[in-house]
Design a protein around this motif. Structure first.
Motif, PDB file in Angstrom:
ATOM      1  N   UNK A  55      72.705  10.601   1.494  1.00 13.22           N
ATOM      2  CA  UNK A  55      71.893   9.945   2.530  1.00 13.22           C
ATOM      3  C   UNK A  55      70.647   9.285   1.928  1.00 13.22           C
ATOM      4  N   UNK A  56      70.151   8.281   2.618  1.00 12.58           N
ATOM      5  CA  UNK A  56      68.940   7.572   2.211  1.00 12.58           C
ATOM      6  C   UNK A  56      67.757   8.129   2.992  1.00 12.58           C
ATOM      7  N   UNK A  57      66.589   8.136   2.362  1.00 12.04           N
ATOM      8  CA  UNK A  57      65.381   8.348   3.147  1.00 12.04           C
ATOM      9  C   UNK A  57      64.915   6.965   3.600  1.00 12.04           C
ATOM     10  N   UNK A  58      63.864   6.929   4.382  1.00 12.33           N
ATOM     11  CA  UNK A  58      63.419   5.668   4.976  1.00 12.33           C
ATOM     12  C   UNK A  58      63.084   4.624   3.913  1.00 12.33           C
ATOM     13  N   UNK A  59      62.373   5.037   2.882  1.00 11.42           N
ATOM     14  CA  UNK A  59      61.958   4.107   1.820  1.00 11.42           C
ATOM     15  C   UNK A  59      63.175   3.541   1.088  1.00 11.42           C
ATOM     16  N   UNK A  60      64.118   4.390   0.731  1.00 17.40           N
ATOM     17  CA  UNK A  60      65.324   3.944   0.031  1.00 17.40           C
ATOM     18  C   UNK A  60      66.129   2.976   0.901  1.00 17.40           C
ATOM     19  N   UNK A  97      66.279   4.007  13.228  1.00 18.45           N
ATOM     20  CA  UNK A  97      66.089   5.001  14.296  1.00 18.45           C
ATOM     21  C   UNK A  97      67.161   6.092  14.247  1.00 18.45           C
ATOM     22  N   UNK A  98      68.303   5.810  13.651  1.00 16.39           N
ATOM     23  CA  UNK A  98      69.403   6.772  13.558  1.00 16.39           C
ATOM     24  C   UNK A  98      69.573   7.324  12.136  1.00 16.39           C
ATOM     25  N   UNK A  99      68.665   7.001  11.257  1.00 11.25           N
ATOM     26  CA  UNK A  99      68.828   7.284   9.830  1.00 11.25           C
ATOM     27  C   UNK A  99      69.213   8.732   9.542  1.00 11.25           C
ATOM     28  N   UNK A 100      68.578   9.677  10.214  1.00 13.50           N
ATOM     29  CA  UNK A 100      68.870  11.090   9.932  1.00 13.50           C
ATOM     30  C   UNK A 100      70.268  11.512  10.400  1.00 13.50           C
ATOM     31  N   UNK A 115      78.439  -3.794   0.452  1.00 13.00           N
ATOM     32  CA  UNK A 115      77.838  -3.432   1.737  1.00 13.00           C
ATOM     33  C   UNK A 115      78.091  -1.957   2.033  1.00 13.00           C
ATOM     34  N   UNK A 116      77.189  -1.362   2.753  1.00 15.62           N
ATOM     35  CA  UNK A 116      77.384  -0.001   3.223  1.00 15.62           C
ATOM     36  C   UNK A 116      78.090  -0.013   4.568  1.00 15.62           C
ATOM     37  N   UNK A 117      78.813   1.046   4.829  1.00 18.06           N
ATOM     38  CA  UNK A 117      79.397   1.305   6.134  1.00 18.06           C
ATOM     39  C   UNK A 117      78.707   2.580   6.615  1.00 18.06           C
ATOM     40  N   UNK A 118      78.280   2.570   7.860  1.00 21.30           N
ATOM     41  CA  UNK A 118      77.543   3.696   8.406  1.00 21.30           C
ATOM     42  C   UNK A 118      78.406   4.410   9.431  1.00 21.30           C
ATOM     43  N   UNK A 119      78.289   5.733   9.480  1.00 21.75           N
ATOM     44  CA  UNK A 119      79.023   6.508  10.476  1.00 21.75           C
ATOM     45  C   UNK A 119      78.067   7.502  11.119  1.00 21.75           C
ATOM     46  N   UNK A 120      78.267   7.718  12.410  1.00 20.61           N
ATOM     47  CA  UNK A 120      77.499   8.724  13.132  1.00 20.61           C
ATOM     48  C   UNK A 120      78.322   9.194  14.315  1.00 20.61           C
ATOM     49  N   UNK A 121      77.887  10.289  14.893  1.00 26.57           N
ATOM     50  CA  UNK A 121      78.571  10.836  16.059  1.00 26.57           C
ATOM     51  C   UNK A 121      77.717  10.548  17.291  1.00 26.57           C
ATOM     52  N   UNK A 122      78.294   9.797  18.228  1.00 22.63           N
ATOM     53  CA  UNK A 122      77.588   9.529  19.481  1.00 22.63           C
ATOM     54  C   UNK A 122      77.421  10.851  20.226  1.00 22.63           C
ATOM     55  N   UNK A 123      76.523  10.874  21.174  1.00 19.09           N
ATOM     56  CA  UNK A 123      76.239  12.092  21.935  1.00 19.09           C
ATOM     57  C   UNK A 123      77.509  12.782  22.412  1.00 19.09           C
ATOM     58  N   UNK A 124      77.739  13.982  21.889  1.00 18.16           N
ATOM     59  CA  UNK A 124      78.877  14.781  22.325  1.00 18.16           C
ATOM     60  C   UNK A 124      80.228  14.346  21.799  1.00 18.16           C
ATOM     61  N   UNK A 125      80.288  13.316  20.972  1.00 19.50           N
ATOM     62  CA  UNK A 125      81.571  12.814  20.473  1.00 19.50           C
ATOM     63  C   UNK A 125      82.144  13.744  19.404  1.00 19.50           C
ATOM     64  N   UNK A 126      83.457  13.840  19.389  1.00 13.97           N
ATOM     65  CA  UNK A 126      84.163  14.630  18.385  1.00 13.97           C
ATOM     66  C   UNK A 126      84.523  13.745  17.197  1.00 13.97           C
TER      67      UNK A 126
END
Length: 142
Positions: A55-60, A97-100, A115-126
């Motif tokens: 993961x990246x921190x904000x500065x990175x 805003x979703x970095x963490x 390019x980077x591809x980003x993944x996250x879990x939406x609220x309650x998503x499996x």
């Protein structure tokens, strides 16, 4: 600016095939030559052989985005450059805003300028949701 793609967790590996035979009646052992190795993977990660990155921190992340913008802008035609410059700030703020909550992936080649591809879990998503920069994708007609 960002395309959302829904991923799915899928099971790969062991396939249970019922051929209707009765192994005990035929003198066979139930575990005869079967390897029950199964793995749960995300379809998009597996299909495109994406490699997870730390993961990246904000500065990175800001440093990455500046480099990404600098590398991508000259590759776009004039009309797309205008739209890209106009909207990239909003997309960057959204991602910050979703970095963490984000997971970061790169392609199999792991090129430094890719390019980077980003993944996250939406609220309650499996299943994960993947985010792609629209202007960084090439259209391929099949």
């Amino acid at each position: 600016m960002l395309w959302e793609v829904e991923g799915k967790w899928v099971v790969q590996g062991a396939i249970d095939v019922d051929i209707g035979a009765n192994p005990s009646a035929e003198g066979g052992d139930e575990d005869e030559g079967v390897d029950d190795q199964s793995v749960k993977v995300v379809d998009i990660v597996d299909t495109f052989r994406l490699q997870e990155q730390p993961p990246f921190d904000k500065k990175q992340f800001v440093v990455f985005m500046k480099k990404f913008i600098k590398n991508l802008t000259p590759k776009l035609d004039a009309e797309k450059q205008e739209s890209f410059k106009k909207n990239i700030e909003g997309a960057t703020k959204f991602l910050l805003s979703k970095l963490k909550d984000l997971q970061f992936f790169v392609g199999e080649s792991m090129h430094d300028d890719g390019c980077l591809v980003f993944a996250y879990y939406k609220d309650g998503a499996v299943d994960p949701t993947f985010l792609y920069f629209a202007y960084a994708l090439k259209e391929v007609k099949c």
